[in-house]
Design a protein around this motif. Structure first.
Motif, PDB file in Angstrom:
ATOM      1  N   SER A 115       0.839  -1.190   0.000  1.00  0.00           N
ATOM      2  CA  SER A 115       0.000   0.000   0.000  1.00  0.00           C
ATOM      3  C   SER A 115       0.873   1.238   0.000  1.00  0.00           C
ATOM      4  O   SER A 115       1.882   1.294   0.698  1.00  0.00           O
ATOM      5  CB  SER A 115      -0.885  -0.004   1.244  1.00  0.00           C
ATOM      6  N   THR A 172      -9.049   6.693   3.046  1.00  0.00           N
ATOM      7  CA  THR A 172      -9.605   5.735   2.099  1.00  0.00           C
ATOM      8  C   THR A 172      -9.341   4.331   2.610  1.00  0.00           C
ATOM      9  O   THR A 172      -8.223   4.004   3.011  1.00  0.00           O
ATOM     10  CB  THR A 172      -8.967   5.918   0.702  1.00  0.00           C
ATOM     11  N   GLY A 183      -9.369   0.092   2.030  1.00  0.00           N
ATOM     12  CA  GLY A 183      -9.132  -0.865   0.954  1.00  0.00           C
ATOM     13  C   GLY A 183     -10.066  -2.045   1.132  1.00  0.00           C
ATOM     14  O   GLY A 183     -10.249  -2.526   2.246  1.00  0.00           O
ATOM     15  N   SER A 184     -10.661  -2.484   0.050  1.00  0.00           N
ATOM     16  CA  SER A 184     -11.561  -3.625   0.080  1.00  0.00           C
ATOM     17  C   SER A 184     -10.970  -4.723  -0.792  1.00  0.00           C
ATOM     18  O   SER A 184     -10.841  -4.548  -2.011  1.00  0.00           O
ATOM     19  CB  SER A 184     -12.940  -3.204  -0.425  1.00  0.00           C
ATOM     20  N   HIS A 196     -11.399  -8.180  -2.476  1.00  0.00           N
ATOM     21  CA  HIS A 196     -12.464  -9.086  -2.909  1.00  0.00           C
ATOM     22  C   HIS A 196     -11.851 -10.333  -3.530  1.00  0.00           C
ATOM     23  O   HIS A 196     -11.088 -10.221  -4.487  1.00  0.00           O
ATOM     24  CB  HIS A 196     -13.359  -8.408  -3.962  1.00  0.00           C
ATOM     25  N   SER A 212     -12.161 -13.419  -5.883  1.00  0.00           N
ATOM     26  CA  SER A 212     -13.017 -13.709  -7.033  1.00  0.00           C
ATOM     27  C   SER A 212     -13.367 -15.186  -7.158  1.00  0.00           C
ATOM     28  O   SER A 212     -14.247 -15.537  -7.938  1.00  0.00           O
ATOM     29  CB  SER A 212     -12.364 -13.215  -8.318  1.00  0.00           C
ATOM     30  N   HIS A 228      -8.850  -8.908  -5.689  1.00  0.00           N
ATOM     31  CA  HIS A 228      -8.706  -7.554  -6.193  1.00  0.00           C
ATOM     32  C   HIS A 228      -8.810  -6.583  -5.028  1.00  0.00           C
ATOM     33  O   HIS A 228      -9.664  -6.732  -4.167  1.00  0.00           O
ATOM     34  CB  HIS A 228      -9.806  -7.240  -7.222  1.00  0.00           C
ATOM     35  N   LEU A 229      -7.947  -5.561  -5.035  1.00  0.00           N
ATOM     36  CA  LEU A 229      -7.971  -4.522  -4.005  1.00  0.00           C
ATOM     37  C   LEU A 229      -8.613  -3.281  -4.604  1.00  0.00           C
ATOM     38  O   LEU A 229      -8.133  -2.731  -5.591  1.00  0.00           O
ATOM     39  CB  LEU A 229      -6.552  -4.211  -3.516  1.00  0.00           C
ATOM     40  N   LEU A 230      -9.721  -2.857  -4.003  1.00  0.00           N
ATOM     41  CA  LEU A 230     -10.449  -1.692  -4.495  1.00  0.00           C
ATOM     42  C   LEU A 230     -10.498  -0.616  -3.410  1.00  0.00           C
ATOM     43  O   LEU A 230     -10.665  -0.926  -2.231  1.00  0.00           O
ATOM     44  CB  LEU A 230     -11.878  -2.084  -4.876  1.00  0.00           C
ATOM     45  N   PRO A 231     -10.373   0.653  -3.801  1.00  0.00           N
ATOM     46  CA  PRO A 231     -10.474   1.720  -2.801  1.00  0.00           C
ATOM     47  C   PRO A 231     -11.931   1.951  -2.393  1.00  0.00           C
ATOM     48  O   PRO A 231     -12.844   1.788  -3.197  1.00  0.00           O
ATOM     49  CB  PRO A 231      -9.918   2.946  -3.528  1.00  0.00           C
ATOM     50  N   VAL A 232     -12.121   2.308  -1.140  1.00  0.00           N
ATOM     51  CA  VAL A 232     -13.443   2.673  -0.630  1.00  0.00           C
ATOM     52  C   VAL A 232     -13.305   4.087  -0.088  1.00  0.00           C
ATOM     53  O   VAL A 232     -12.706   4.309   0.971  1.00  0.00           O
ATOM     54  CB  VAL A 232     -13.919   1.711   0.486  1.00  0.00           C
ATOM     55  N   GLU A 233     -13.803   5.048  -0.843  1.00  0.00           N
ATOM     56  CA  GLU A 233     -13.716   6.453  -0.449  1.00  0.00           C
ATOM     57  C   GLU A 233     -14.757   6.752   0.624  1.00  0.00           C
ATOM     58  O   GLU A 233     -15.895   6.296   0.529  1.00  0.00           O
ATOM     59  CB  GLU A 233     -13.958   7.363  -1.651  1.00  0.00           C
TER      60      GLU A 233
END
Length: 193
Positions: free
Chosen positions: A136, A162, A164-165, A167, A169, A178-183
């Motif tokens: 990160s 922010t 990090g989520s 997921h 698959s 997958h690492l996705l941002p959560v604002e």
């Protein structure tokens, strides 16, 4: 049962009350603290001390949801340990890790997360103890929590509002994620800089 990290090991405390007296492992000195509320005659009893192979301070602990295994790590160590609590046996998982700041089991026990102070974290599948490293740019992981099915991990970072989520698959033991941002703009607006 409560686990408390200390230098070189882990102290395990169990609730003891009339009708359910905690049993201590041999060699453990009797010790207790705190009574239960409202005049009950229960107390917490030291039932075991799990000793590691080194005198490092155990600074991160997490129970597997079924309560059989306990993970421990030290911010000064080179590995983390999985303890079979009923047997009092620890298995170090050595992968050249150091400075582990956080450990978390998924609710199903199929996945495990270790985070380090340098901003890297590892997602492990627990059948073969293989892992995928992640990093990160938002600082180190300060907190992590899993969804009830153990397919999503939500992470907070030291230098960011922010989240990090992560997921997954596919189903375990796949580490395809997958690492996705959560604002969180409502939180960002509350923070005074």
């Amino acid at each position: 049962m409560i686990a408390v990290g200390c230098n070189g090991g882990i102290c395990l405390w169990s609730a003891s009350y009339p009708g359910n007296v905690a049993s201590m492992k041999s060699g453990v000195t009797s010790s207790s603290f705190g009574a239960f509320p409202r005049g009950s005659s229960g107390q917490w009893i030291l039932v075991d001390v799990l000793r590691g192979s080194s005198p490092e301070l155990v600074s991160a602990l997490c129970w597997k949801p079924d309560g059989r295994y306990l993970a421990s790590a030290s911010c000064n160590g080179q590995s983390f340990t999985i303890w079979d609590v009923s047997q009092g046996l620890g298995t170090p998982i050595r992968r050249g890790l150091s400075s582990i700041s956080l450990v978390r089991w998924s609710p199903s026990g199929d996945y495990f997360l270790t985070a380090k102070f340098d901003g890297t974290f590892h997602l492990w599948e627990t059948n073969t103890w293989t892992s995928e490293p992640w990093s990160s740019s938002n600082g180190y992981v300060t907190g992590a929590n899993w969804d009830p099915e153990g397919r999503v991990a939500l992470l907070s970072f030291s230098n960011s509002t922010t989240l990090g989520s992560v997921h997954f698959s596919s189903k375990p033991p796949s580490l395809d994620a997958h690492l996705l941002p959560v604002e969180l703009p409502e939180i960002s607006s509350l923070i005074v800089r």
